[in-house]
Motif scaffolding. Sequence first.
Motif, mmCIF file in Angstrom:
data_model
loop_
_atom_site.group_PDB
_atom_site.id
_atom_site.type_symbol
_atom_site.label_atom_id
_atom_site.label_comp_id
_atom_site.label_asym_id
_atom_site.label_seq_id
_atom_site.Cartn_x
_atom_site.Cartn_y
_atom_site.Cartn_z
ATOM 1 N N LEU A 4 -9.699 -10.475 -13.238
ATOM 2 C CA LEU A 4 -8.384 -9.458 -12.523
ATOM 3 C C LEU A 4 -8.841 -8.738 -12.359
ATOM 4 N N ILE A 5 -8.451 -8.316 -10.684
ATOM 5 C CA ILE A 5 -8.094 -6.677 -10.078
ATOM 6 C C ILE A 5 -7.238 -5.943 -10.011
ATOM 7 N N VAL A 6 -6.855 -5.250 -10.340
ATOM 8 C CA VAL A 6 -6.362 -3.633 -10.313
ATOM 9 C C VAL A 6 -6.440 -3.227 -9.212
ATOM 10 N N HIS A 7 -5.222 -3.011 -8.773
ATOM 11 C CA HIS A 7 -5.247 -1.537 -7.065
ATOM 12 C C HIS A 7 -4.321 -0.724 -6.826
ATOM 13 N N GLY A 8 -4.238 0.614 -7.064
ATOM 14 C CA GLY A 8 -3.420 1.277 -6.050
ATOM 15 C C GLY A 8 -2.690 1.355 -5.567
ATOM 16 N N THR A 9 -1.325 1.651 -5.383
ATOM 17 C CA THR A 9 -0.493 1.355 -4.087
ATOM 18 C C THR A 9 -0.931 2.248 -2.765
ATOM 19 N N ASN A 10 -1.215 3.727 -3.635
ATOM 20 C CA ASN A 10 -1.516 4.580 -2.003
ATOM 21 C C ASN A 10 -2.733 4.920 -2.225
ATOM 22 N N ASP A 11 -3.893 3.798 -2.306
ATOM 23 C CA ASP A 11 -4.832 3.768 -2.272
ATOM 24 C C ASP A 11 -5.435 4.618 -1.185
ATOM 25 N N ALA A 12 -6.157 5.558 -0.473
ATOM 26 C CA ALA A 12 -6.371 5.745 0.572
ATOM 27 C C ALA A 12 -7.758 5.479 0.773
ATOM 28 N N ARG A 13 -8.653 5.035 0.186
ATOM 29 C CA ARG A 13 -10.533 5.020 0.187
ATOM 30 C C ARG A 13 -10.598 4.337 -0.035
ATOM 31 N N THR A 14 -9.628 2.646 -0.859
ATOM 32 C CA THR A 14 -9.611 1.415 -0.141
ATOM 33 C C THR A 14 -8.565 0.496 -0.931
ATOM 34 N N ASP A 15 -8.646 -0.467 0.552
ATOM 35 C CA ASP A 15 -7.427 -0.552 1.043
ATOM 36 C C ASP A 15 -6.475 -1.828 0.447
ATOM 37 N N LYS A 59 -6.820 -19.977 -4.869
ATOM 38 C CA LYS A 59 -6.823 -20.885 -4.166
ATOM 39 C C LYS A 59 -7.813 -21.263 -4.470
ATOM 40 N N ALA A 60 -9.304 -21.485 -5.168
ATOM 41 C CA ALA A 60 -10.520 -21.620 -5.412
ATOM 42 C C ALA A 60 -10.423 -21.307 -6.793
ATOM 43 N N ASN A 61 -9.944 -20.728 -7.660
ATOM 44 C CA ASN A 61 -9.472 -20.893 -9.284
ATOM 45 C C ASN A 61 -8.116 -20.096 -9.375
ATOM 46 N N ARG A 62 -7.394 -21.288 -10.059
ATOM 47 C CA ARG A 62 -6.713 -20.851 -11.142
ATOM 48 C C ARG A 62 -6.388 -19.035 -11.701
ATOM 49 N N GLU A 63 -6.982 -18.981 -12.556
ATOM 50 C CA GLU A 63 -7.715 -17.983 -13.600
ATOM 51 C C GLU A 63 -7.405 -16.906 -12.414
ATOM 52 N N VAL A 64 -6.892 -15.925 -11.783
ATOM 53 C CA VAL A 64 -7.187 -15.307 -10.841
ATOM 54 C C VAL A 64 -5.780 -14.536 -10.787
ATOM 55 N N CYS A 65 -6.354 -13.047 -11.663
ATOM 56 C CA CYS A 65 -4.607 -12.181 -11.147
ATOM 57 C C CYS A 65 -4.955 -10.427 -11.212
ATOM 58 N N ARG A 66 -4.012 -10.354 -10.127
ATOM 59 C CA ARG A 66 -3.844 -9.151 -9.901
ATOM 60 C C ARG A 66 -2.345 -8.370 -10.309
ATOM 61 N N PHE A 67 -3.348 -6.567 -10.783
ATOM 62 C CA PHE A 67 -1.924 -5.639 -10.717
ATOM 63 C C PHE A 67 -1.615 -4.430 -9.577
ATOM 64 N N GLU A 68 -0.726 -4.508 -9.363
ATOM 65 C CA GLU A 68 -0.793 -3.075 -8.818
ATOM 66 C C GLU A 68 -0.152 -1.886 -9.535
#
Length: 253
Positions: free
Chosen positions: A158-169, A182-191
């Motif tokens: 699980l990856i989570v990221h803010g769309t207005n993050d000015a510190r980490t893109d 592509k290497a692992n289907r068990e990946v998701c990401r939330f914005e």
Amino acid sequence: MAQQATPVRTARLGRTLGQEPTAVSGAVLLLPGGQEVSGRRPSSLLANASVRALGRRLARAGRGEGLAAHVVHYRYRGWNGGDAHLARDATWAVEEVLRRYGDVPVCLAGLDMGGRAALRAGGHEAVNSVVAIAPWLPEDDVAASPEPVKQLAGRQVLIVHGTNDARTDPELSFRFAERAKKANREVCRFEVHADGHGLRQYRDEVTALAADFMMGTLFGRAFARPVRDALAAPPPLGLRMPLAAGFGASLSW
């Protein structure tokens, strides 16, 4: 006079967050952020404030399942190029969990540069899941080797990221997630739309999302519908899943 040997720095686990379980059946390791280059010791109180808050929420969610939650205290403040000190300390911490508790599944949960450490150390055989929140990831280019993803095969991510993050893109974490998927289907990401690096506007939702994911991966609880949808959806849908306001308000833990 004989010279005194310089003491060797060692990583360590912080005290168990929340109530210490009588029998441990799973563990979550909290990985704080850091700096790109630094040989100094981390400033534990300030640097760990956000990750400790996340850890307390995860510990509360997993209290009835025998969860042990620990903050990892690094040897150095910096990632330090090819030394990848934070990732090495994360791997050490997984080994320490196995030494203390036996063969239990481990979730690595990291913020900022700790997110990169979690993703990099996720290849350890005891790790079954990784949570990376606002991860610091290098930009892939022709001159540099891309951040590895093959170690994540067989893990749920699980990856989570803010769309207005000015510190980490956030776009870099999306591109990483694309390659990882592509290497692992068990990946998701939330914005998290319109939120910044600290994800302060939607802190409750982000911690609830991390807890739901951890409970599903470590203890077999059913994922909330948005998490199931994100894992099942093909790119880019499952990698740009919006985190809804109020997520987690109805969860029992």
